[in-house]
Design an enzyme around this catalytic site. Structure first.
Site, PDB file in Angstrom:
ATOM      1  N   ASP A  63       0.837  -1.209   0.000  1.00 18.48           N
ATOM      2  CA  ASP A  63       0.000   0.000   0.000  1.00 18.48           C
ATOM      3  C   ASP A  63       0.871   1.258   0.000  1.00 18.48           C
ATOM      4  OD1 ASP A  63      -1.573  -2.171   0.718  1.00 18.48           O
ATOM      5  OD2 ASP A  63      -2.901  -0.974   1.978  1.00 18.48           O
ATOM      6  N   HIS A  65      -0.955   4.500  -0.698  1.00 19.31           N
ATOM      7  CA  HIS A  65      -1.949   5.452  -0.184  1.00 19.31           C
ATOM      8  C   HIS A  65      -1.562   6.911  -0.432  1.00 19.31           C
ATOM      9  CE1 HIS A  65      -4.976   2.897   1.491  1.00 19.31           C
ATOM     10  NE2 HIS A  65      -4.092   2.184   2.184  1.00 19.31           N
ATOM     11  N   ASP A 122      -4.126  -0.449  -3.410  1.00 21.60           N
ATOM     12  CA  ASP A 122      -4.231   0.682  -2.485  1.00 21.60           C
ATOM     13  C   ASP A 122      -3.182   1.751  -2.791  1.00 21.60           C
ATOM     14  OD1 ASP A 122      -6.364  -0.552  -1.335  1.00 21.60           O
ATOM     15  OD2 ASP A 122      -5.587  -0.513   0.708  1.00 21.60           O
ATOM     16  N   ASP A 144      -5.993   7.315  -1.961  1.00 17.36           N
ATOM     17  CA  ASP A 144      -6.710   7.626  -0.713  1.00 17.36           C
ATOM     18  C   ASP A 144      -5.751   7.899   0.432  1.00 17.36           C
ATOM     19  OD1 ASP A 144      -9.381   7.673  -1.487  1.00 17.36           O
ATOM     20  OD2 ASP A 144      -9.644   5.531  -1.232  1.00 17.36           O
ATOM     21  N   ARG A 145      -6.258   8.680   1.397  1.00 16.87           N
ATOM     22  CA  ARG A 145      -5.578   9.030   2.647  1.00 16.87           C
ATOM     23  C   ARG A 145      -4.411   9.994   2.452  1.00 16.87           C
ATOM     24  NH1 ARG A 145      -7.643   5.849   6.737  1.00 16.87           N
ATOM     25  NH2 ARG A 145      -8.476   3.816   6.160  1.00 16.87           N
ATOM     26  N   ASN A 197      -8.618  -2.771  -2.194  1.00 17.96           N
ATOM     27  CA  ASN A 197      -9.962  -2.370  -1.782  1.00 17.96           C
ATOM     28  C   ASN A 197     -10.176  -0.866  -1.877  1.00 17.96           C
ATOM     29  OD1 ASN A 197      -8.142  -2.232   0.596  1.00 17.96           O
ATOM     30  ND2 ASN A 197      -9.973  -1.578   1.694  1.00 17.96           N
ATOM     31  N   HIS A 198      -9.099  -0.075  -2.017  1.00 19.16           N
ATOM     32  CA  HIS A 198      -9.266   1.369  -2.200  1.00 19.16           C
ATOM     33  C   HIS A 198      -9.306   1.767  -3.665  1.00 19.16           C
ATOM     34  CE1 HIS A 198      -9.102   3.313   1.825  1.00 19.16           C
ATOM     35  NE2 HIS A 198      -8.651   2.118   2.163  1.00 19.16           N
ATOM     36  N   HIS A 221      -3.922  -8.484  -2.929  1.00 15.31           N
ATOM     37  CA  HIS A 221      -3.975  -7.362  -2.000  1.00 15.31           C
ATOM     38  C   HIS A 221      -4.389  -7.764  -0.589  1.00 15.31           C
ATOM     39  CE1 HIS A 221      -4.433  -3.360  -0.411  1.00 15.31           C
ATOM     40  NE2 HIS A 221      -5.639  -3.692   0.002  1.00 15.31           N
ATOM     41  N   ARG A 255     -13.523  -5.223   9.703  1.00 17.70           N
ATOM     42  CA  ARG A 255     -13.611  -4.363   8.534  1.00 17.70           C
ATOM     43  C   ARG A 255     -15.025  -4.286   7.971  1.00 17.70           C
ATOM     44  NH1 ARG A 255      -8.526  -3.031   6.492  1.00 17.70           N
ATOM     45  NH2 ARG A 255      -6.809  -4.374   7.116  1.00 17.70           N
ATOM     46  N   HIS A 306      -2.616  -4.627   2.561  1.00 15.28           N
ATOM     47  CA  HIS A 306      -3.921  -4.381   3.190  1.00 15.28           C
ATOM     48  C   HIS A 306      -3.855  -3.968   4.653  1.00 15.28           C
ATOM     49  CE1 HIS A 306      -8.209  -4.415   3.175  1.00 15.28           C
ATOM     50  NE2 HIS A 306      -8.369  -5.529   3.869  1.00 15.28           N
ATOM     51  N   ASP A 358     -22.128  13.803  -9.879  1.00 14.81           N
ATOM     52  CA  ASP A 358     -21.271  14.263 -10.981  1.00 14.81           C
ATOM     53  C   ASP A 358     -19.934  14.805 -10.488  1.00 14.81           C
ATOM     54  OD1 ASP A 358     -22.120  16.549  -9.769  1.00 14.81           O
ATOM     55  OD2 ASP A 358     -22.857  17.536 -11.585  1.00 14.81           O
ATOM     56  N   SER A 361     -19.059  17.397  -8.865  1.00 13.40           N
ATOM     57  CA  SER A 361     -18.828  18.807  -9.174  1.00 13.40           C
ATOM     58  C   SER A 361     -18.458  19.613  -7.943  1.00 13.40           C
ATOM     59  CB  SER A 361     -20.089  19.403  -9.806  1.00 13.40           C
ATOM     60  OG  SER A 361     -21.181  19.353  -8.890  1.00 13.40           O
ATOM     61  N   GLU A 420     -30.085  16.454  -7.981  1.00  7.75           N
ATOM     62  CA  GLU A 420     -29.400  15.464  -7.147  1.00  7.75           C
ATOM     63  C   GLU A 420     -30.054  15.362  -5.782  1.00  7.75           C
ATOM     64  OE1 GLU A 420     -24.819  15.620  -8.835  1.00  7.75           O
ATOM     65  OE2 GLU A 420     -25.520  17.200  -7.491  1.00  7.75           O
ATOM     66  N   ASP A 443     -27.260  30.838  -5.376  1.00  6.61           N
ATOM     67  CA  ASP A 443     -26.576  30.693  -6.668  1.00  6.61           C
ATOM     68  C   ASP A 443     -27.067  29.488  -7.463  1.00  6.61           C
ATOM     69  OD1 ASP A 443     -25.561  28.646  -5.164  1.00  6.61           O
ATOM     70  OD2 ASP A 443     -23.441  29.096  -5.554  1.00  6.61           O
ATOM     71  N   GLU A 465     -22.881  24.997   2.793  1.00 10.23           N
ATOM     72  CA  GLU A 465     -24.326  25.213   2.926  1.00 10.23           C
ATOM     73  C   GLU A 465     -25.013  23.931   3.406  1.00 10.23           C
ATOM     74  OE1 GLU A 465     -25.232  28.552  -0.522  1.00 10.23           O
ATOM     75  OE2 GLU A 465     -24.886  26.479  -1.124  1.00 10.23           O
TER      76      GLU A 465
END
Length: 632
Positions: free
Chosen positions: A178, A180, A207, A210-211, A239-240, A291, A355, A382, A559, A561, A568, A601, A608
């Protein structure tokens, strides 16, 4: 110094005649020897104390990680139902959402990668230049990332589920665990071991993202070498490598921060690439590299036949395999076990409750699977290990983890494996982010402080359950418990293994004059240790669910964004209706969206979204207290 250490001082002059061996036992040691022994004893005790504190911090980090992973698997049910809602909906609003590509299965690759797009035209020199740009902290251009992803998907789609590597012709194969998003670790590996090439093959065991802060750079650099040397660069899915997990653990957020309006295209492109990644690699028909791990149902023939592209999210598959087509359910279970499982000392297979997905497999399972396939060893990743590696199951299972300082600076070493022609792994350890000038007490203090912040987050999420458990032993509601009872309650509720609660009591809670723990006041201390203050959120409930709110926001933002559209939000409201929430039609959902759009907007950003939940929670808190509320 000797007196301070509790050692007696010798009065014999240093130049005195040495006693004969037969009388030596009647005289004290030379003062210099006594001082050296005293210093050694003191230093050993000093190092032992710091080792214990670091070990306790390590168990906190690991327990906290498993706690959050288990929660996230349960939360992923939300997106599972979200995908099903969009796929079966016939409402016009849902049809419009389908056109935005809310699920990977509904999108065409040509649309995702905006084909035809320019070829990356990579050369070794260009890749080296890109590596140096990343080393300087520059962002890889959007067009370059998209073209590299497109080429990588085309290459990976042609690869089998089980790839074959060999150390016989190149003298060695390097296995990387990993990463990461730790770019410094990847560059350290390349500096020490050389970059991938036909004479220097690499297996990246999942992996990659992420992180860490540089997941995009880590993945794109590796993919660039994959394009240059497709037969010498092996990438197993972890798994990531999962578009749902990425929404929780930072990869989607990183892409959005670096590529702004173009992030949505890249997120879907990364997700499409993850789906086509191979599942494992076998080195010289003897070593299986995967993994996570295996189960009693694992066999090489089944892995070869699995339909890996049917599973866009392994987290989704781990929680609700029955939602997949009947012919794919065997593949789902197999792939979940390969990517999520962990070895255990107990015989047999059982559900991996830590997990929330995969299984715990014992030494007997390892023996059976390896013998059935004619293999001698299983290399997996892992799990973060303090030394970067760990042998289990009588040396037949080797875990390798390559992200150093994973939890905090100095928390663990990174490691890679060099597999030579004799197929004996050579361990190569390193620490990329450690400060060599820092003292032991400084490193220990920093690691411990980071661990206590992690623990505070878990405690605050379980405050109600902990309070109820404390009151069982404090019927008079004095707010105080003996340390032993307090530790038992913490262990019972949190279920974090191998944490020395009694030793940590003074750091985690206030004590009364009798040495008891003031458990009510301890929650205030935990809250201060968390990243937010009470004045910012007004209510504990809001803080406890802040991480979940961010995860849900990312899930509803189909999406990618960075903002929610009214459409959505309507889709999310329809989903909540299937969970038994109050019925809400499209018009009501649109009015809700308008109310949440605080700046008018036409879109709802994360601030928000969170502010509306905060105001609602605060209003409910005031209402319960009998105070007048003002509708936001």
């Amino acid at each position: 110094l000797q007196a301070a250490m509790g050692c007696g001082a010798s009065k014999r002059p240093l130049d005195a005649e040495q006693p004969s061996p037969s009388k030596a036992s009647r005289h004290r040691l030379d003062p210099r020897v006594s001082a050296a022994v005293a210093i050694q004893c003191w230093f050993r005790r000093y190092k032992a104390r710091h080792f214990f504190r670091q070990l306790a911090s390590w168990h906190i980090f690991c327990g906290s990680e498993y706690f959050h992973e288990n929660e996230d698997v349960l939360l992923s049910n939300f997106l599972t139902e979200l995908s099903k809602t969009t796929s079966r909906s016939t409402e016009p609003v849902m049809a419009e959402l389908l056109q935005t590509g809310s699920t990977l299965q509904l999108e065409n690759e040509d649309e995702i990668f905006q084909r035809p797009n320019p070829s990356p035209n990579l050369t070794v020199e260009k890749v080296f230049e890109m590596v140096e740009q990343c080393r300087r902290g520059e962002v890889i251009p959007y067009a370059t990332v998209l073209s590299i992803l497109d080429a990588s998907v085309r290459i990976s789609k042609t690869m089998p589920n089980v790839r074959r590597a060999s150390a016989q012709y190149t003298q060695h194969v390097t296995v990387v665990g990993d990463l990461h998003g730790h770019l410094n670790d990847l560059l350290t590996i390349f500096d020490k071991n050389g970059v991938p090439s036909d004479s220097n093959p690499y297996i990246f065991n999942g992996d990659l993202v992420d992180r860490g802060p540089c997941s995009v750079e880590v993945l794109v650099i590796i993919l660039a070498f994959l394009i240059l040397y497709p037969s010498s660069v092996f990438i197993n899915r972890g798994n990531h490598e999962d578009h749902i997990v990425n929404k929780k653990y930072g990869f989607v957020k990183e892409v959005m921060q670096k590529y702004k309006r173009q992030a949505g295209v890249l997120v879907r492109a990364f997700g499409s690439f993850f789906v086509v990644l191979p599942l494992c690699t076998i080195i010289d028909n003897k070593i299986l590299v995967v993994h996570g791990g295996i189960s009693e149902h694992t066999s090489i023939q089944r892995i070869k036949k699995a339909n890996r592209t049917a599973i866009s999210s392994v987290m989704q598959a781990a929680t609700k395999p029955h939602l997949f087509e009947a012919e794919d359910q065997a593949s789902v279970r197999l792939i979940v076990d390969l990517l999520w499982s962990d070895p255990h000392n107990r015989e047999g297979c059982r559900v991996n409750t830590s997990r929330g997905g995969g299984c715990f497999f014992g030494p007997d399972v390892t023996d059976h699977v390896l013998a059935d396939a004619g293999l001698t060893m299983l290399i997996r990743s892992h799990e973060c290990k303090r030394e970067g590696f760990e042998y289990t199951h009588n040396g037949k299972v080797l875990t390798v983890f390559s992200a150093s300082s994973y939890f905090s600076p100095g928390s663990n070493k990174g490691c890679v494996l060099n597999i030579g022609r004799n197929l004996e792994p050579v361990i190569v350890q390193y620490v990329s982010a450690d400060d060599p000038s820092s003292k032991l007490w400084q490193r220990t203090g920093a690691i411990e402080a980071a661990a206590l912040r992690e623990l505070a987050d878990v405690v605050m999420q379980q405050e109600e359950a902990l309070t109820a458990e404390f009151l069982k032993f404090d019927p008079n509601k004095t707010g105080s418990l003996p340390v032993k009872k307090w530790a038992e309650c913490m262990n019972t509720v949190l279920q974090l293994p191998r944490i020395p609660w009694r030793s940590l009591a003074s750091k985690l809670a206030e004590e009364d004059r009798q040495g008891g723990v003031l458990y009510k006041r301890s929650f205030d201390r935990f809250f201060v240790q968390c990243s937010l203050s009470r004045s910012m959120v007004n209510c504990e409930c809001f803080y406890k669910n802040l991480g979940k709110l961010e995860f849900m926001f990312r899930l509803v933002d189909v999406d990618c964004s960075g903002t929610l559209t009214p459409q959505e939000l309507v889709m999310a409201c329809n989903l909540l209706r299937t969970y038994g929430a109050e019925n809400m039609d499209v018009e009501q959902a649109k009015k809700l969206a308008a109310a949440m759009d605080l700046d008018g907007d036409g879109k709802i950003d994360f601030n928000e979204f969170v502010e509306c939940f905060r105001l609602t929670a605060a209003a409910e808190e005031e209402s319960e207290a009998g105070q007048p509320t003002v509708a936001p």
